[in-house]
Design a protein around this motif. Structure first.
Motif, mmCIF file in Angstrom:
data_model
loop_
_atom_site.group_PDB
_atom_site.id
_atom_site.type_symbol
_atom_site.label_atom_id
_atom_site.label_comp_id
_atom_site.label_asym_id
_atom_site.label_seq_id
_atom_site.Cartn_x
_atom_site.Cartn_y
_atom_site.Cartn_z
ATOM 1 N N GLU A 85 0.820 -1.212 0.000
ATOM 2 C CA GLU A 85 0.000 0.000 0.000
ATOM 3 C C GLU A 85 0.851 1.258 0.000
ATOM 4 O O GLU A 85 0.400 2.322 -0.452
ATOM 5 C CB GLU A 85 -0.923 -0.004 1.222
ATOM 6 N N ASN A 86 2.077 1.149 0.490
ATOM 7 C CA ASN A 86 2.960 2.307 0.567
ATOM 8 C C ASN A 86 3.937 2.398 -0.598
ATOM 9 O O ASN A 86 4.815 3.254 -0.617
ATOM 10 C CB ASN A 86 3.750 2.277 1.879
ATOM 11 N N MET A 87 3.793 1.505 -1.577
ATOM 12 C CA MET A 87 4.712 1.480 -2.722
ATOM 13 C C MET A 87 4.007 1.972 -3.977
ATOM 14 O O MET A 87 2.806 1.761 -4.150
ATOM 15 C CB MET A 87 5.245 0.060 -2.958
ATOM 16 N N ASP A 88 4.768 2.625 -4.820
ATOM 17 C CA ASP A 88 4.248 3.071 -6.110
ATOM 18 C C ASP A 88 4.430 1.961 -7.146
ATOM 19 O O ASP A 88 5.301 1.107 -7.024
ATOM 20 C CB ASP A 88 4.989 4.325 -6.579
ATOM 21 N N GLY A 89 3.615 1.989 -8.173
ATOM 22 C CA GLY A 89 3.763 1.041 -9.275
ATOM 23 C C GLY A 89 2.832 -0.144 -9.208
ATOM 24 O O GLY A 89 2.803 -0.957 -10.135
ATOM 25 N N GLY A 90 2.071 -0.277 -8.130
ATOM 26 C CA GLY A 90 1.092 -1.352 -8.050
ATOM 27 C C GLY A 90 1.659 -2.731 -7.773
ATOM 28 O O GLY A 90 0.947 -3.728 -7.912
ATOM 29 N N MET A 91 2.939 -2.822 -7.400
ATOM 30 C CA MET A 91 3.528 -4.131 -7.110
ATOM 31 C C MET A 91 3.016 -4.650 -5.765
ATOM 32 O O MET A 91 2.947 -3.913 -4.785
ATOM 33 C CB MET A 91 5.056 -4.038 -7.079
#
Length: 224
Positions: free
Chosen positions: A108-114
């Motif tokens: 939830e805290n990462m960009d890019g949807g990984m």
């Protein structure tokens, strides 16, 4: 009574007294802590082929979820990276909660949807460290679970071709034993992480399965 006997019995009574004192008063701080939960955990059962369900009626495969993520994955249309948790001796499939919950919070805290799709295997809390015959069943069932997991991603243009395994205790031994199966494709597993797994030798060598007979090779002499 001889002085030697008196000294022996005196030492035994002294040790017994020290043991009782430690048992009654020696309380240590609980240093084991679990991750905090913000949403209710859910374990969605993944349907396996009828043949597999008949062969292993006591086992099961589940997808971990919580909150909105659990609702979004209700139909098992997954887009993340598959990770499979394997419990150890008498372990519960619900032990995957910490791994699944933390992975979800990190995503939830990462960009890019990984993000990770954390699966977990129910081995019916078998005492696999005490009876090595269960290793055979668990290893074959794990192979079927990996194939079933990868089939869930067939709707993607570029579906994942492998699964990462996280094994606790004897679960790590089962993960390595996969590579001894004659029809196992090693490319189906991209990573194995083990926690406190007895790779060098069994904790209790109670039967030939745990000792690793040449025709089984499920515990010792397993190479990845």
């Amino acid at each position: 009574m001889k002085p030697a006997a008196v000294a022996f019995y005196g030492a035994a009574v002294g040790l017994l007294a020290v043991g009782l004192r430690e048992l009654l008063t020696g309380f240590e701080e609980n240093r084991c802590s679990m991750t905090y939960m913000f949403e209710y955990p859910e374990y969605r059962r993944v349907a396996l082929p009828r043949r597999v369900a008949r062969l292993y009626p006591a086992y099961g495969l589940y997808l971990y979820g919580e909150g909105v993520y659990a609702q979004e994955t209700r139909a098992l249309k997954l887009t993340g990276t598959p990770v499979l948790f394997l419990p150890g001796n008498a372990g519960s499939y619900k032990q995957a909660r910490s791994l699944g919950s933390v992975a979800l919070r990190k995503a939830e805290n990462m960009d890019g949807g990984m993000h990770l799709n954390v699966f977990t295997v129910d081995f019916n809390e078998e005492l696999v460290a005490l009876y090595g015959g269960s290793l055979v069943r668990q290893t074959h069932f794990l192979h079927e679970c990996i194939k079933a997991i990868l089939r869930l991603y067939k709707h993607l243009k570029t579906p994942p071709q492998s699964v990462a395994l996280v094994g606790h205790s004897m679960g790590g031994v089962v993960a390595r034993a996969l590579f001894t199966l004659p029809r196992f494709n090693p490319h189906l597993v991209s990573l194995i992480i083990t926690q406190a797994s007895p790779h060098m030798a069994p904790v209790l060598a109670l039967d030939p399965y745990l000792l690793g007979e040449p025709n089984l090779q499920l515990v010792q002499n397993v190479g990845v």
